[in-house]
Write a protein that holds these residues in place. Sequence first.
Motif, PDB file in Angstrom:
ATOM      1  N   GLN A  42       4.858 -37.838 -76.136  1.00 55.35           N
ATOM      2  CA  GLN A  42       6.293 -38.162 -76.122  1.00 55.35           C
ATOM      3  C   GLN A  42       6.507 -39.590 -75.634  1.00 55.35           C
ATOM      4  O   GLN A  42       7.323 -40.325 -76.187  1.00 55.35           O
ATOM      5  N   ASP A  43       5.773 -40.001 -74.617  1.00 55.33           N
ATOM      6  CA  ASP A  43       5.864 -41.381 -74.131  1.00 55.33           C
ATOM      7  C   ASP A  43       5.442 -42.360 -75.227  1.00 55.33           C
ATOM      8  O   ASP A  43       6.039 -43.434 -75.382  1.00 55.33           O
ATOM      9  N   TYR A  44       4.428 -41.989 -75.979  1.00 62.06           N
ATOM     10  CA  TYR A  44       3.965 -42.805 -77.103  1.00 62.06           C
ATOM     11  C   TYR A  44       5.056 -42.909 -78.173  1.00 62.06           C
ATOM     12  O   TYR A  44       5.351 -44.000 -78.673  1.00 62.06           O
ATOM     13  N   ILE A  45       5.676 -41.786 -78.506  1.00 63.27           N
ATOM     14  CA  ILE A  45       6.788 -41.777 -79.472  1.00 63.27           C
ATOM     15  C   ILE A  45       7.918 -42.685 -78.996  1.00 63.27           C
ATOM     16  O   ILE A  45       8.509 -43.427 -79.783  1.00 63.27           O
ATOM     17  N   ASP A  46       8.201 -42.626 -77.702  1.00 65.94           N
ATOM     18  CA  ASP A  46       9.297 -43.411 -77.129  1.00 65.94           C
ATOM     19  C   ASP A  46       9.001 -44.911 -77.100  1.00 65.94           C
ATOM     20  O   ASP A  46       9.932 -45.708 -77.006  1.00 65.94           O
ATOM     21  N   SER A  47       7.717 -45.301 -77.191  1.00 66.74           N
ATOM     22  CA  SER A  47       7.386 -46.716 -77.050  1.00 66.74           C
ATOM     23  C   SER A  47       6.874 -47.390 -78.322  1.00 66.74           C
ATOM     24  O   SER A  47       6.824 -48.611 -78.387  1.00 66.74           O
ATOM     25  N   VAL A  48       6.493 -46.606 -79.346  1.00 66.68           N
ATOM     26  CA  VAL A  48       5.901 -47.189 -80.559  1.00 66.68           C
ATOM     27  C   VAL A  48       6.645 -46.672 -81.792  1.00 66.68           C
ATOM     28  O   VAL A  48       6.866 -45.471 -81.928  1.00 66.68           O
ATOM     29  N   PRO A  49       7.027 -47.576 -82.711  1.00 61.95           N
ATOM     30  CA  PRO A  49       7.729 -47.131 -83.925  1.00 61.95           C
ATOM     31  C   PRO A  49       6.856 -46.249 -84.817  1.00 61.95           C
ATOM     32  O   PRO A  49       5.630 -46.354 -84.791  1.00 61.95           O
ATOM     33  N   ARG A  50       7.498 -45.405 -85.590  1.00 65.30           N
ATOM     34  CA  ARG A  50       6.775 -44.481 -86.464  1.00 65.30           C
ATOM     35  C   ARG A  50       5.949 -45.219 -87.507  1.00 65.30           C
ATOM     36  O   ARG A  50       4.811 -44.869 -87.784  1.00 65.30           O
ATOM     37  N   TYR A  51       6.525 -46.228 -88.137  1.00 64.52           N
ATOM     38  CA  TYR A  51       5.817 -46.901 -89.217  1.00 64.52           C
ATOM     39  C   TYR A  51       5.321 -48.290 -88.831  1.00 64.52           C
ATOM     40  O   TYR A  51       4.143 -48.563 -88.906  1.00 64.52           O
ATOM     41  N   PHE A  52       6.201 -49.173 -88.458  1.00 62.51           N
ATOM     42  CA  PHE A  52       5.754 -50.513 -88.118  1.00 62.51           C
ATOM     43  C   PHE A  52       6.847 -51.238 -87.360  1.00 62.51           C
ATOM     44  O   PHE A  52       8.021 -51.070 -87.637  1.00 62.51           O
ATOM     45  N   GLY A  53       6.440 -52.062 -86.428  1.00 63.56           N
ATOM     46  CA  GLY A  53       7.404 -52.886 -85.714  1.00 63.56           C
ATOM     47  C   GLY A  53       6.875 -53.291 -84.365  1.00 63.56           C
ATOM     48  O   GLY A  53       5.726 -53.027 -84.009  1.00 63.56           O
ATOM     49  N   LEU A  54       7.719 -53.908 -83.632  1.00 66.69           N
ATOM     50  CA  LEU A  54       7.361 -54.335 -82.293  1.00 66.69           C
ATOM     51  C   LEU A  54       7.439 -53.151 -81.351  1.00 66.69           C
ATOM     52  O   LEU A  54       8.193 -52.209 -81.590  1.00 66.69           O
ATOM     53  N   LYS A  55       6.676 -53.246 -80.271  1.00 63.36           N
ATOM     54  CA  LYS A  55       6.723 -52.180 -79.277  1.00 63.36           C
ATOM     55  C   LYS A  55       8.153 -52.044 -78.767  1.00 63.36           C
ATOM     56  O   LYS A  55       8.864 -53.025 -78.592  1.00 63.36           O
ATOM     57  N   LYS A  56       8.548 -50.808 -78.547  1.00 62.33           N
ATOM     58  CA  LYS A  56       9.877 -50.555 -78.002  1.00 62.33           C
ATOM     59  C   LYS A  56       9.868 -50.908 -76.522  1.00 62.33           C
ATOM     60  O   LYS A  56       8.913 -50.639 -75.815  1.00 62.33           O
ATOM     61  N   VAL A  57      10.939 -51.509 -76.075  1.00 62.75           N
ATOM     62  CA  VAL A  57      11.054 -51.876 -74.671  1.00 62.75           C
ATOM     63  C   VAL A  57      11.673 -50.702 -73.920  1.00 62.75           C
ATOM     64  O   VAL A  57      12.711 -50.176 -74.322  1.00 62.75           O
ATOM     65  N   LYS A  58      11.013 -50.291 -72.848  1.00 63.83           N
ATOM     66  CA  LYS A  58      11.565 -49.189 -72.055  1.00 63.83           C
ATOM     67  C   LYS A  58      12.757 -49.694 -71.267  1.00 63.83           C
ATOM     68  O   LYS A  58      12.751 -50.786 -70.724  1.00 63.83           O
ATOM     69  N   LYS A  59      13.782 -48.874 -71.209  1.00 58.08           N
ATOM     70  CA  LYS A  59      15.026 -49.248 -70.506  1.00 58.08           C
ATOM     71  C   LYS A  59      14.968 -48.834 -69.073  1.00 58.08           C
ATOM     72  O   LYS A  59      14.344 -47.952 -68.647  1.00 58.08           O
TER      73      LYS A  59
END
Length: 190
Positions: free
Chosen positions: A173-190
């Motif tokens: 779940q933490d991985y889902i919350d931080s990495v896009p499904r297909y492609f993109g920049l890492k998600k920034v945790k709030k």
Amino acid sequence: MEFLPELKLGWGNGWLYLALFYSCFGIYLISCSKAIVKKLYSVAGWEKRYYILSAIGKPLSLISLTLIILSPIKFNTTIFWLGTFIYLAGFLIMFIALWIYRQIPADAPVRGGIYQYSRNPQWLGLILIFIGACISGGNGLALLLMSVGIVMYHFRILGEESACLKAYGQTFQDYIDSVPRYFGLKKVKK
């Protein structure tokens, strides 16, 4: 690009792209442990609806692959170079992802390397490989059928992610919350 170009068997057809990919993928599978291959193809833990919906895309993809095999490559044209570039980008992405995948124990989630930017780089690479092959052959019908098949394969990805969430819990779940499904920049945790 034609919707349905003349189809015929020939030495300069789209099968060249598919032969290269499937040969390399076959060598990869042979070189992996049985546990890694089993994990790669596992549907354990999938919800039935994801399995059924992803299966709908298979016949469309198979028809598209047949059209690719029978489509002469449009050598030294813009669509040849565009398709080849897309194909090679997909090839590179997929085999980098597969190399990382085999380095991780079969009972652990894969989160490093290219998996920091995409939760599904193997699928992203495979999509680009098939789209590139369709474009290089200038076959619009193959591209259309493959595109619909790809949309249906999205449900395979949902099934895989659902199974990983069950298997790995909060870590995934933490991985889902931080990495896009297909492609993109890492998600920034709030």
